[in-house]
Scaffold this motif. Sequence first.
Motif, PDB file in Angstrom:
ATOM      1  N   MET A  57       0.824  -1.204   0.000  1.00 25.01           N
ATOM      2  CA  MET A  57       0.000   0.000   0.000  1.00 25.01           C
ATOM      3  C   MET A  57       0.858   1.254   0.000  1.00 25.01           C
ATOM      4  SD  MET A  57      -2.877   1.602   0.031  1.00 25.01           S
ATOM      5  CE  MET A  57      -4.201   0.469   0.471  1.00 25.01           C
ATOM      6  N   HIS A  58       1.931   1.245   0.801  1.00 27.05           N
ATOM      7  CA  HIS A  58       2.805   2.417   0.870  1.00 27.05           C
ATOM      8  C   HIS A  58       3.445   2.697  -0.488  1.00 27.05           C
ATOM      9  CE1 HIS A  58       6.074   5.003   2.585  1.00 27.05           C
ATOM     10  NE2 HIS A  58       5.071   5.377   3.353  1.00 27.05           N
ATOM     11  N   LYS A  59       3.854   1.629  -1.182  1.00 25.43           N
ATOM     12  CA  LYS A  59       4.415   1.805  -2.522  1.00 25.43           C
ATOM     13  C   LYS A  59       3.372   2.380  -3.473  1.00 25.43           C
ATOM     14  CE  LYS A  59       7.833  -1.936  -2.352  1.00 25.43           C
ATOM     15  NZ  LYS A  59       8.271  -3.216  -2.968  1.00 25.43           N
ATOM     16  N   TYR A  60       2.142   1.912  -3.351  1.00 22.94           N
ATOM     17  CA  TYR A  60       1.070   2.424  -4.212  1.00 22.94           C
ATOM     18  C   TYR A  60       0.855   3.912  -3.962  1.00 22.94           C
ATOM     19  CZ  TYR A  60      -3.650   3.799  -5.455  1.00 22.94           C
ATOM     20  OH  TYR A  60      -4.720   4.508  -5.934  1.00 22.94           O
ATOM     21  N   ILE A  61       0.836   4.313  -2.702  1.00 21.02           N
ATOM     22  CA  ILE A  61       0.573   5.715  -2.365  1.00 21.02           C
ATOM     23  C   ILE A  61       1.607   6.618  -3.028  1.00 21.02           C
ATOM     24  CG2 ILE A  61       0.507   7.388  -0.483  1.00 21.02           C
ATOM     25  CD1 ILE A  61      -0.493   5.036   1.318  1.00 21.02           C
ATOM     26  N   TYR A  62       2.888   6.254  -2.860  1.00 20.88           N
ATOM     27  CA  TYR A  62       3.954   7.106  -3.386  1.00 20.88           C
ATOM     28  C   TYR A  62       4.181   6.921  -4.885  1.00 20.88           C
ATOM     29  CZ  TYR A  62       5.415   8.981   1.099  1.00 20.88           C
ATOM     30  OH  TYR A  62       5.453   9.669   2.284  1.00 20.88           O
ATOM     31  N   GLY A  63       3.953   5.719  -5.364  1.00 21.20           N
ATOM     32  CA  GLY A  63       4.247   5.450  -6.773  1.00 21.20           C
ATOM     33  C   GLY A  63       3.120   5.770  -7.725  1.00 21.20           C
ATOM     34  N   GLU A  64       1.854   5.705  -7.256  1.00 19.94           N
ATOM     35  CA  GLU A  64       0.720   5.902  -8.164  1.00 19.94           C
ATOM     36  C   GLU A  64      -0.277   6.953  -7.680  1.00 19.94           C
ATOM     37  OE1 GLU A  64      -1.103   2.349  -9.770  1.00 19.94           O
ATOM     38  OE2 GLU A  64       0.596   1.131  -9.132  1.00 19.94           O
ATOM     39  N   TRP A  65      -0.578   6.938  -6.374  1.00 20.95           N
ATOM     40  CA  TRP A  65      -1.622   7.845  -5.892  1.00 20.95           C
ATOM     41  C   TRP A  65      -1.188   9.299  -5.978  1.00 20.95           C
ATOM     42  CZ3 TRP A  65      -2.275  11.299  -1.756  1.00 20.95           C
ATOM     43  CH2 TRP A  65      -3.586  11.723  -1.537  1.00 20.95           C
ATOM     44  N   PHE A  66      -0.013   9.621  -5.471  1.00 24.39           N
ATOM     45  CA  PHE A  66       0.450  11.012  -5.525  1.00 24.39           C
ATOM     46  C   PHE A  66       0.505  11.551  -6.954  1.00 24.39           C
ATOM     47  CE2 PHE A  66       2.265  10.940  -1.088  1.00 24.39           C
ATOM     48  CZ  PHE A  66       1.637  12.095  -0.657  1.00 24.39           C
ATOM     49  N   PRO A  67       1.108  10.818  -7.914  1.00 24.42           N
ATOM     50  CA  PRO A  67       1.176  11.362  -9.274  1.00 24.42           C
ATOM     51  C   PRO A  67      -0.181  11.548  -9.942  1.00 24.42           C
ATOM     52  CG  PRO A  67       2.805   9.625  -8.992  1.00 24.42           C
ATOM     53  CD  PRO A  67       1.910   9.580  -7.794  1.00 24.42           C
ATOM     54  N   SER A  68      -1.225  10.865  -9.462  1.00 17.64           N
ATOM     55  CA  SER A  68      -2.521  10.931 -10.140  1.00 17.64           C
ATOM     56  C   SER A  68      -3.528  11.831  -9.434  1.00 17.64           C
ATOM     57  CB  SER A  68      -3.111   9.522 -10.273  1.00 17.64           C
ATOM     58  OG  SER A  68      -3.369   8.964  -9.000  1.00 17.64           O
ATOM     59  N   THR A  69      -3.108  12.522  -8.361  1.00 19.55           N
ATOM     60  CA  THR A  69      -4.032  13.387  -7.630  1.00 19.55           C
ATOM     61  C   THR A  69      -3.490  14.808  -7.576  1.00 19.55           C
ATOM     62  OG1 THR A  69      -3.024  13.011  -5.457  1.00 19.55           O
ATOM     63  CG2 THR A  69      -4.718  11.443  -6.174  1.00 19.55           C
ATOM     64  N   ASN A  70      -4.270  15.671  -6.972  1.00 18.81           N
ATOM     65  CA  ASN A  70      -3.875  17.068  -6.846  1.00 18.81           C
ATOM     66  C   ASN A  70      -3.232  17.348  -5.489  1.00 18.81           C
ATOM     67  OD1 ASN A  70      -3.699  19.601  -8.134  1.00 18.81           O
ATOM     68  ND2 ASN A  70      -5.365  20.389  -6.875  1.00 18.81           N
ATOM     69  N   TYR A  71      -2.627  16.312  -4.908  1.00 26.96           N
ATOM     70  CA  TYR A  71      -1.964  16.464  -3.622  1.00 26.96           C
ATOM     71  C   TYR A  71      -0.472  16.221  -3.762  1.00 26.96           C
ATOM     72  CZ  TYR A  71      -6.663  16.029  -1.624  1.00 26.96           C
ATOM     73  OH  TYR A  71      -7.988  16.208  -1.325  1.00 26.96           O
ATOM     74  N   GLU A  72       0.277  16.816  -2.829  1.00 25.67           N
ATOM     75  CA  GLU A  72       1.678  16.468  -2.674  1.00 25.67           C
ATOM     76  C   GLU A  72       1.939  16.316  -1.179  1.00 25.67           C
ATOM     77  OE1 GLU A  72       3.797  20.850  -2.902  1.00 25.67           O
ATOM     78  OE2 GLU A  72       3.440  19.728  -4.749  1.00 25.67           O
TER      79      GLU A  72
END
Length: 285
Positions: free
Chosen positions: A237-252
């Motif tokens: 899950m942590h890898k998903y958050i940093y590898g996919e979720w951040f690049p696809s949302t309006n958050y950093e």
Amino acid sequence: MNSAIDYIENNLDGSVSVTEAAKEAFCSSFHFQRMFFAIIGVTPAEYIRRRRLTLAASELAVGNTKVIDVAMKYGYDSPNAFTRAFRNVHGISPREARNSGVKLSAYDRIFFRVEIRGGNEMDYKIIEKPAFEIIGKCKHFTNENFFKEAPAFWKKYVTTEEYQALWSLTNGKWGQVAEAPLMSVYVPDEVGSRDSFKDILGVEKPAKTKAGKFKVLKVPAATYAEFNCSYHTAVKMHKYIYGEWFPSTNYERDESKPDIAAYFPVAFLPTRGMGVRWWIPVINK
């Protein structure tokens, strides 16, 4: 991220600073290393090591440069250290690399690119947490050794009397602010080029409790993205958050706040089935 790789590649035969690479990616060293590992699957330090040994093998295979000179060029202070590292990657000694027909391993340079990956959905919440204090056991790790050493260290620690004393501070009750019985807080600790951080396993500090042998840390108020998973899937899950979720949302990521893993043990279930909530501090881009 590609600029960071350019910096690394241009300095493989000299001094490479992960902190400087992170600056090329416009983020902290802590965030850069988490993002790098999530996407590539190895730490920046491991990538640098593999790339250097790939280039070293190429030089030894086609040239007459002395082994000691190649070792020094790619950051090894002694021939023995270079030979051990070389053998771990290539399976042969540096001198054997000069022989015709030997097989050598090559670790290619990486390139980052935008990729559309089929619309997978992942539920998350944006939550607000006031400031609170955590009390617990503090252990320093580097980004390089965390994934190798931390699981074994904490697995052993939770069998100790010290951990039982920590747990008895709240007897498993949820903290009023954090609303979790047990947490790991990961606090960046910028120390030279080692890029170490504090990993604190603990509970929300009850009022008037003295620290004693434990570490007390104030966790600042923050906005978090909350993700639910199990202990077994927490790293994925942590890898998903940093590898996919951040690049696809309006958050950093909010660089001034720590990542938190909140644990929710379930009676009669093994540890792997324990519920985990990742709280990742965020701000709008």
